[in-house]
Design a protein around this motif. Structure first.
Motif, short mmCIF file in Angstrom:
data_model
loop_
_atom_site.label_atom_id
_atom_site.label_comp_id
_atom_site.label_asym_id
_atom_site.label_seq_id
_atom_site.Cartn_x
_atom_site.Cartn_y
_atom_site.Cartn_z
N GLU A 52 0.57 -1.06 -0.16
CA GLU A 52 0.01 -0.06 0.05
C GLU A 52 0.99 1.29 0.19
O GLU A 52 0.70 2.45 -0.65
CB GLU A 52 -0.74 0.02 1.28
CG GLU A 52 -2.11 -1.14 1.28
CD GLU A 52 -2.79 -1.02 2.45
OE1 GLU A 52 -2.82 -0.32 3.32
OE2 GLU A 52 -3.65 -1.98 2.78
N LEU A 53 1.83 1.29 0.86
CA LEU A 53 2.78 2.47 0.88
C LEU A 53 3.49 2.79 -0.54
O LEU A 53 3.82 3.71 -0.82
CB LEU A 53 3.84 2.27 2.15
CG LEU A 53 3.16 2.21 3.42
CD1 LEU A 53 4.40 1.92 4.36
CD2 LEU A 53 2.86 3.62 3.61
N ASP A 54 3.67 1.55 -1.13
CA ASP A 54 4.48 1.81 -2.51
C ASP A 54 3.44 2.43 -3.65
O ASP A 54 4.08 2.94 -4.47
CB ASP A 54 4.76 0.29 -3.11
CG ASP A 54 5.94 -0.36 -2.51
OD1 ASP A 54 6.72 0.46 -1.74
OD2 ASP A 54 6.23 -1.56 -2.42
N ARG A 55 2.19 2.32 -3.14
CA ARG A 55 1.16 2.89 -4.15
C ARG A 55 0.81 4.28 -3.50
O ARG A 55 -0.05 5.05 -4.42
CB ARG A 55 -0.09 2.00 -4.35
CG ARG A 55 0.43 0.74 -5.03
CD ARG A 55 -1.01 -0.07 -5.32
NE ARG A 55 -1.67 -0.55 -4.13
CZ ARG A 55 -1.41 -1.58 -3.67
NH1 ARG A 55 -0.59 -2.46 -4.13
NH2 ARG A 55 -2.05 -1.84 -2.38
N GLU A 56 1.41 4.65 -2.39
CA GLU A 56 0.82 5.84 -1.86
C GLU A 56 1.53 7.06 -2.65
O GLU A 56 2.64 7.29 -3.03
CB GLU A 56 1.05 5.97 -0.23
CG GLU A 56 0.54 7.08 0.30
CD GLU A 56 0.72 7.34 1.61
OE1 GLU A 56 0.61 8.50 2.46
OE2 GLU A 56 0.72 6.16 2.34
N TRP A 57 0.78 8.08 -3.01
CA TRP A 57 1.32 9.37 -3.61
C TRP A 57 1.73 10.37 -2.73
O TRP A 57 0.88 10.63 -1.67
CB TRP A 57 0.29 10.09 -4.39
CG TRP A 57 -0.04 9.36 -5.96
CD1 TRP A 57 0.03 7.72 -6.18
CD2 TRP A 57 -0.70 9.79 -7.10
NE1 TRP A 57 -0.25 7.73 -7.41
CE2 TRP A 57 -0.46 8.91 -8.00
CE3 TRP A 57 -0.94 11.24 -7.44
CZ2 TRP A 57 -0.98 9.26 -9.29
CZ3 TRP A 57 -1.29 11.33 -8.77
CH2 TRP A 57 -1.41 10.40 -9.56
N ASP A 58 2.94 10.74 -2.70
CA ASP A 58 3.42 11.71 -1.83
C ASP A 58 2.89 13.22 -2.19
O ASP A 58 2.45 12.96 -3.30
CB ASP A 58 5.16 11.89 -1.77
CG ASP A 58 5.63 11.97 -2.81
OD1 ASP A 58 5.34 13.04 -3.70
OD2 ASP A 58 6.69 11.24 -3.18
N ILE A 59 3.02 14.17 -1.42
CA ILE A 59 2.58 15.61 -1.99
C ILE A 59 2.98 16.10 -3.12
O ILE A 59 2.52 16.63 -3.89
CB ILE A 59 2.65 16.46 -0.82
CG1 ILE A 59 2.08 17.81 -0.82
CG2 ILE A 59 4.19 16.87 -0.53
CD1 ILE A 59 1.53 18.36 0.04
N GLU A 60 4.62 15.75 -3.50
CA GLU A 60 5.15 16.38 -4.61
C GLU A 60 4.44 15.65 -5.98
O GLU A 60 4.12 16.40 -7.12
CB GLU A 60 6.55 15.58 -4.77
CG GLU A 60 7.47 16.41 -3.76
CD GLU A 60 7.53 17.68 -3.60
OE1 GLU A 60 7.49 18.52 -4.32
OE2 GLU A 60 7.50 18.14 -2.59
#
Length: 145
Positions: A52-60
């Motif tokens: 799931e973390l690998d697919r999470e989009w960061d703010i950038e």
């Protein structure tokens, strides 16, 4: 006069430095709560969360995607509807430039309040989960030759 180097924020912490303390604290608290829930979780559950973390989009990434969408929309509308829509592309370009320099632009507080994390914050959770999974156990000593 503000020196340019004083105006520029360090890359790794610029978004957090421009986010209110209570929002940063809430994001950190939510991360700690998630980690606590995984403390006794199975290896499979931790692996699923890491995916799931690998697919999470960061703010950038969120900012880039939104800016690209608004800029492209402005350009298409300027060509097909009225040239005044070109201001959208200029507007979003200014926002991106400001964000690149300072780590702040008008969408950042909204995104942060909605829980969008920085790459560093996501990576901290990833590393903590990997520790819980046992990825960083002490290496065994090599027998003497």
């Amino acid at each position: 006069m503000i020196m340019l180097c004083e105006f520029l924020q360090p890359t790794a912490s610029r978004v957090e430095a421009n986010t209110s303390d209570h929002v940063n604290e809430r994001i950190a608290r939510e991360t700690k709560e998630r980690l606590a829930a995984y403390r006794n979780a199975s290896r499979e559950a931790i692996n699923a969360r890491l995916m799931e973390l690998d697919r999470e989009w960061d703010i950038e990434r969120v900012l880039e995607a939104n800016a690209g969408m608004v800029g492209l929309t402005g350009a298409v509308f300027a060509l097909t509807v009225h040239r005044k829509f070109a201001f959208l592309s200029a507007f979003v370009g200014g926002f991106l430039f400001l964000h690149a320099l300072q780590g702040w632009c008008p969408p950042v507080p909204i995104l942060r309040r909605n829980g969008v994390r920085t790459a560093r914050e996501i990576n901290e959770e990833r590393i903590a989960l990997m520790k819980l999974r046992g990825d960083f156990s002490e290496p065994r000593e090599e027998p003497p030759i």
